[in-house]
Design a protein around this motif. Sequence first.
Motif, PDB file in Angstrom:
ATOM      1  N   THR A 161      22.658  -6.393  12.060  1.00  0.00           N
ATOM      2  CA  THR A 161      23.847  -5.770  11.493  1.00  0.00           C
ATOM      3  C   THR A 161      23.489  -4.796  10.378  1.00  0.00           C
ATOM      4  N   LYS A 162      22.561  -5.186   9.524  1.00  0.00           N
ATOM      5  CA  LYS A 162      22.141  -4.331   8.420  1.00  0.00           C
ATOM      6  C   LYS A 162      21.547  -3.016   8.944  1.00  0.00           C
ATOM      7  N   VAL A 163      20.673  -3.109   9.923  1.00  0.00           N
ATOM      8  CA  VAL A 163      20.040  -1.917  10.491  1.00  0.00           C
ATOM      9  C   VAL A 163      21.068  -1.069  11.251  1.00  0.00           C
ATOM     10  N   THR A 164      21.924  -1.720  12.025  1.00  0.00           N
ATOM     11  CA  THR A 164      22.948  -0.992  12.774  1.00  0.00           C
ATOM     12  C   THR A 164      23.857  -0.206  11.843  1.00  0.00           C
ATOM     13  N   ASN A 165      24.313  -0.842  10.764  1.00  0.00           N
ATOM     14  CA  ASN A 165      25.185  -0.157   9.806  1.00  0.00           C
ATOM     15  C   ASN A 165      24.485   1.016   9.140  1.00  0.00           C
ATOM     16  N   ALA A 166      23.218   0.846   8.797  1.00  0.00           N
ATOM     17  CA  ALA A 166      22.465   1.921   8.150  1.00  0.00           C
ATOM     18  C   ALA A 166      22.300   3.114   9.082  1.00  0.00           C
ATOM     19  N   VAL A 167      21.961   2.842  10.330  1.00  0.00           N
ATOM     20  CA  VAL A 167      21.736   3.934  11.290  1.00  0.00           C
ATOM     21  C   VAL A 167      23.048   4.606  11.673  1.00  0.00           C
ATOM     22  N   THR A 168      24.115   3.821  11.819  1.00  0.00           N
ATOM     23  CA  THR A 168      25.416   4.387  12.166  1.00  0.00           C
ATOM     24  C   THR A 168      25.904   5.338  11.078  1.00  0.00           C
ATOM     25  N   ALA A 169      25.532   5.068   9.835  1.00  0.00           N
ATOM     26  CA  ALA A 169      25.938   5.926   8.721  1.00  0.00           C
ATOM     27  C   ALA A 169      25.242   7.284   8.740  1.00  0.00           C
ATOM     28  N   VAL A 170      24.153   7.389   9.480  1.00  0.00           N
ATOM     29  CA  VAL A 170      23.442   8.661   9.589  1.00  0.00           C
ATOM     30  C   VAL A 170      24.283   9.605  10.442  1.00  0.00           C
ATOM     31  N   GLY A 171      24.464  10.797   9.984  1.00  0.00           N
ATOM     32  CA  GLY A 171      25.267  11.770  10.719  1.00  0.00           C
ATOM     33  C   GLY A 171      24.765  11.988  12.133  1.00  0.00           C
ATOM     34  N   GLY A 172      25.701  12.004  13.076  1.00  0.00           N
ATOM     35  CA  GLY A 172      25.365  12.297  14.462  1.00  0.00           C
ATOM     36  C   GLY A 172      25.210  11.090  15.354  1.00  0.00           C
ATOM     37  N   ALA A 173      25.026   9.910  14.786  1.00  0.00           N
ATOM     38  CA  ALA A 173      24.861   8.704  15.604  1.00  0.00           C
ATOM     39  C   ALA A 173      26.236   8.204  16.051  1.00  0.00           C
ATOM     40  N   ASN A 174      26.469   8.176  17.361  1.00  0.00           N
ATOM     41  CA  ASN A 174      27.738   7.686  17.902  1.00  0.00           C
ATOM     42  C   ASN A 174      27.734   6.187  18.119  1.00  0.00           C
ATOM     43  N   ASP A 175      26.596   5.659  18.541  1.00  0.00           N
ATOM     44  CA  ASP A 175      26.496   4.240  18.848  1.00  0.00           C
ATOM     45  C   ASP A 175      25.050   3.813  18.673  1.00  0.00           C
ATOM     46  N   VAL A 176      24.869   2.535  18.375  1.00  0.00           N
ATOM     47  CA  VAL A 176      23.526   1.990  18.178  1.00  0.00           C
ATOM     48  C   VAL A 176      23.442   0.678  18.946  1.00  0.00           C
ATOM     49  N   ASP A 177      22.341   0.490  19.671  1.00  0.00           N
ATOM     50  CA  ASP A 177      22.099  -0.754  20.390  1.00  0.00           C
ATOM     51  C   ASP A 177      20.796  -1.336  19.863  1.00  0.00           C
ATOM     52  N   VAL A 178      20.817  -2.605  19.486  1.00  0.00           N
ATOM     53  CA  VAL A 178      19.631  -3.254  18.925  1.00  0.00           C
ATOM     54  C   VAL A 178      19.285  -4.487  19.754  1.00  0.00           C
ATOM     55  N   ASP A 179      18.010  -4.608  20.087  1.00  0.00           N
ATOM     56  CA  ASP A 179      17.493  -5.799  20.761  1.00  0.00           C
ATOM     57  C   ASP A 179      16.530  -6.459  19.787  1.00  0.00           C
ATOM     58  N   ILE A 180      16.983  -7.531  19.118  1.00  0.00           N
ATOM     59  CA  ILE A 180      16.117  -8.146  18.105  1.00  0.00           C
ATOM     60  C   ILE A 180      14.943  -8.892  18.713  1.00  0.00           C
ATOM     61  N   SER A 181      14.996  -9.196  20.000  1.00  0.00           N
ATOM     62  CA  SER A 181      13.880  -9.920  20.627  1.00  0.00           C
ATOM     63  C   SER A 181      12.611  -9.077  20.681  1.00  0.00           C
ATOM     64  N   ASN A 182      12.762  -7.754  20.776  1.00  0.00           N
ATOM     65  CA  ASN A 182      11.579  -6.884  20.819  1.00  0.00           C
ATOM     66  C   ASN A 182      11.607  -5.796  19.746  1.00  0.00           C
ATOM     67  N   GLY A 183      12.650  -5.788  18.907  1.00  0.00           N
ATOM     68  CA  GLY A 183      12.738  -4.812  17.823  1.00  0.00           C
ATOM     69  C   GLY A 183      13.175  -3.432  18.265  1.00  0.00           C
ATOM     70  N   GLU A 184      13.637  -3.310  19.492  1.00  0.00           N
ATOM     71  CA  GLU A 184      14.006  -1.982  20.004  1.00  0.00           C
ATOM     72  C   GLU A 184      15.407  -1.578  19.544  1.00  0.00           C
ATOM     73  N   LEU A 185      15.498  -0.394  18.989  1.00  0.00           N
ATOM     74  CA  LEU A 185      16.752   0.167  18.526  1.00  0.00           C
ATOM     75  C   LEU A 185      16.984   1.475  19.266  1.00  0.00           C
ATOM     76  N   THR A 186      18.133   1.611  19.903  1.00  0.00           N
ATOM     77  CA  THR A 186      18.463   2.834  20.623  1.00  0.00           C
ATOM     78  C   THR A 186      19.661   3.478  19.951  1.00  0.00           C
ATOM     79  N   VAL A 187      19.522   4.754  19.626  1.00  0.00           N
ATOM     80  CA  VAL A 187      20.592   5.518  18.994  1.00  0.00           C
ATOM     81  C   VAL A 187      21.161   6.468  20.038  1.00  0.00           C
ATOM     82  N   PHE A 188      22.471   6.391  20.248  1.00  0.00           N
ATOM     83  CA  PHE A 188      23.156   7.286  21.174  1.00  0.00           C
ATOM     84  C   PHE A 188      23.912   8.327  20.370  1.00  0.00           C
ATOM     85  N   SER A 189      23.834   9.577  20.819  1.00  0.00           N
ATOM     86  CA  SER A 189      24.472  10.669  20.085  1.00  0.00           C
ATOM     87  C   SER A 189      24.820  11.801  21.042  1.00  0.00           C
ATOM     88  N   ASP A 190      25.654  12.715  20.556  1.00  0.00           N
ATOM     89  CA  ASP A 190      26.020  13.874  21.375  1.00  0.00           C
ATOM     90  C   ASP A 190      24.865  14.865  21.480  1.00  0.00           C
TER      91      ASP A 190
END
Length: 86
Positions: free
Chosen positions: A36-65
């Motif tokens: 949640t902490k990482v998702t909120n931080a990344v979502t606050a970055v301009g341009g990020a529409n959605d964020v998907d996090v997999d804590i089992s492997n540390g993978e974070l995917t940022v979706f944007s236009d």
Amino acid sequence: MARHNQMWRNNWLERRDPMSSSVFTVKGMTCTGCMTKVTNAVTAVGGANDVDVDISNGELTVFSDAPVDAENIRKAIKDVGYEVVG
């Protein structure tokens, strides 16, 4: 009927908005609170529409236009106490 469904699917794919995605590996996320902490931080970055996090492997995917600035994403993650590796 199958031809109609395929035509509908092709039209839908042509009309949907193009999305860009960027994948990062984040070190140190171990629980949903971390996620949640990482998702909120990344979502606050301009341009990020959605964020998907997999804590089992540390993978974070940022979706944007459009492609996001990777350095801004890395900084946002670092600012909340985690490290982007790779």
